[in-house]
Scaffold this motif. Structure first.
Motif, mmCIF file in Angstrom:
data_model
loop_
_atom_site.group_PDB
_atom_site.id
_atom_site.type_symbol
_atom_site.label_atom_id
_atom_site.label_comp_id
_atom_site.label_asym_id
_atom_site.label_seq_id
_atom_site.Cartn_x
_atom_site.Cartn_y
_atom_site.Cartn_z
ATOM 1 N N GLU A 193 46.205 -33.996 79.058
ATOM 2 C CA GLU A 193 46.871 -34.947 78.371
ATOM 3 C C GLU A 193 46.758 -36.267 79.060
ATOM 4 O OE1 GLU A 193 49.942 -31.280 78.066
ATOM 5 O OE2 GLU A 193 48.681 -32.270 79.807
ATOM 6 N N SER A 194 47.168 -37.412 78.184
ATOM 7 C CA SER A 194 47.222 -38.761 78.696
ATOM 8 C C SER A 194 47.912 -39.519 77.690
ATOM 9 C CB SER A 194 45.778 -39.307 79.042
ATOM 10 O OG SER A 194 44.969 -39.246 77.858
ATOM 11 N N GLY A 195 48.070 -40.952 78.132
ATOM 12 C CA GLY A 195 48.822 -41.796 77.193
ATOM 13 C C GLY A 195 50.221 -41.923 77.390
ATOM 14 N N GLY A 196 51.044 -41.179 78.443
ATOM 15 C CA GLY A 196 52.421 -41.458 78.183
ATOM 16 C C GLY A 196 52.563 -42.827 78.969
ATOM 17 N N LEU A 232 53.624 -45.479 70.927
ATOM 18 C CA LEU A 232 52.719 -44.988 72.169
ATOM 19 C C LEU A 232 51.432 -43.974 71.499
ATOM 20 C CD1 LEU A 232 54.888 -43.827 75.146
ATOM 21 C CD2 LEU A 232 53.130 -45.682 75.195
ATOM 22 N N ARG A 233 50.272 -43.868 71.974
ATOM 23 C CA ARG A 233 49.514 -42.731 71.441
ATOM 24 C C ARG A 233 49.198 -41.682 72.512
ATOM 25 N NH1 ARG A 233 43.410 -43.152 68.675
ATOM 26 N NH2 ARG A 233 42.850 -43.366 71.201
ATOM 27 N N LEU A 234 49.614 -40.412 72.309
ATOM 28 C CA LEU A 234 49.046 -39.454 73.402
ATOM 29 C C LEU A 234 47.711 -38.938 73.105
ATOM 30 C CD1 LEU A 234 52.487 -37.660 73.800
ATOM 31 C CD2 LEU A 234 51.786 -39.794 74.779
ATOM 32 N N SER A 235 46.961 -38.518 74.135
ATOM 33 C CA SER A 235 45.811 -37.639 73.930
ATOM 34 C C SER A 235 45.795 -36.606 74.672
ATOM 35 C CB SER A 235 44.610 -38.586 74.479
ATOM 36 O OG SER A 235 44.619 -39.801 73.691
ATOM 37 N N CYS A 236 44.967 -35.348 74.191
ATOM 38 C CA CYS A 236 44.929 -34.197 74.823
ATOM 39 C C CYS A 236 43.417 -33.685 74.458
ATOM 40 C CB CYS A 236 45.755 -33.254 74.016
ATOM 41 S SG CYS A 236 45.592 -31.358 74.408
ATOM 42 N N THR A 237 42.767 -33.701 75.315
ATOM 43 C CA THR A 237 41.358 -33.538 75.674
ATOM 44 C C THR A 237 40.975 -31.979 75.934
ATOM 45 O OG1 THR A 237 40.657 -35.786 75.832
ATOM 46 C CG2 THR A 237 38.818 -34.006 76.106
ATOM 47 N N ALA A 238 40.497 -31.290 75.205
ATOM 48 C CA ALA A 238 40.408 -29.798 75.335
ATOM 49 C C ALA A 238 38.751 -29.705 75.934
ATOM 50 C CB ALA A 238 40.414 -28.987 74.040
ATOM 51 N N SER A 239 38.426 -28.625 76.793
ATOM 52 C CA SER A 239 37.268 -28.192 77.321
ATOM 53 C C SER A 239 37.285 -26.703 77.564
ATOM 54 C CB SER A 239 37.071 -28.763 78.891
ATOM 55 O OG SER A 239 38.007 -28.638 79.556
ATOM 56 N N ALA A 291 60.898 -37.607 77.077
ATOM 57 C CA ALA A 291 60.561 -36.135 77.438
ATOM 58 C C ALA A 291 59.481 -36.126 77.926
ATOM 59 C CB ALA A 291 60.635 -35.135 76.306
ATOM 60 N N VAL A 292 58.994 -35.000 78.780
ATOM 61 C CA VAL A 292 57.556 -34.596 78.887
ATOM 62 C C VAL A 292 56.990 -34.079 77.774
ATOM 63 C CG1 VAL A 292 56.060 -33.223 80.489
ATOM 64 C CG2 VAL A 292 58.037 -34.112 81.535
ATOM 65 N N TYR A 293 55.840 -34.669 77.358
ATOM 66 C CA TYR A 293 55.065 -34.211 76.184
ATOM 67 C C TYR A 293 53.898 -33.182 76.614
ATOM 68 C CZ TYR A 293 57.759 -36.791 72.955
ATOM 69 O OH TYR A 293 58.824 -37.576 72.299
ATOM 70 N N LEU A 294 53.746 -32.010 76.054
ATOM 71 C CA LEU A 294 52.813 -31.145 76.505
ATOM 72 C C LEU A 294 51.963 -30.854 75.303
ATOM 73 C CD1 LEU A 294 55.825 -29.736 77.747
ATOM 74 C CD2 LEU A 294 54.015 -29.106 79.374
#
Length: 124
Positions: free
Chosen positions: A6-9, A18-25, A92-95
């Motif tokens: 995750e990133s963007g917090g 805000l825009r959060l990103s979650c990159t999967a691999s 909060a922490v966003y997961l």
């Protein structure tokens, strides 16, 4: 195995965005659904939003409906959470989470893979 980052917090004033990103691999071809959860200090992890990678359906918690939008960039294997009209109670922490199976999209038990989380702090 699927890895999520995750990133963007960050820190934002109430009413901001805000825009959060979650990159999967890894085994991204096996992902059926992804979700965003959040956890504030002293509170249980709670569902925020989810999307289905097969049919494209989305789900939202009532507390964020109309303010947050989950979306996906297929080419980048990245899921976004656009957060508008932020409130101090969104702190909060966003997961980010992912799973290979349908169902239980609003439950933590419905996901096998989790990111490390990114902190979102909304000041009043």
């Amino acid at each position: 195995q699927v890895q999520l980052v995750e990133s963007g917090g960050g820190l934002v004033q109430a009413g901001g965005s805000l825009r959060l990103s979650c990159t999967a691999s890894g085994r991204t071809f096996s992902i059926y659904k992804t979700g965003w959860f959040r956890q504030a200090p002293g509170k249980e992890r709670e569902f925020v939003a989810a999307n289905n990678w097969i049919g494209g359906n989305t789900l939202y918690a009532d507390s964020v409906k109309g303010r947050f939008t989950i979306s996906r960039d297929k080419a980048k294997n990245t899921v976004y959470l656009q957060m508008n009209s932020l409130k101090p109670e969104d702190t909060a922490v966003y997961l980010c989470a992912a799973d290979e199976h349908p169902g239980r999209a609003t439950m933590t038990s419905g996901y096998d893979y989790w990111g490390q989380g990114t902190q979102v702090t909304v000041s009043s």
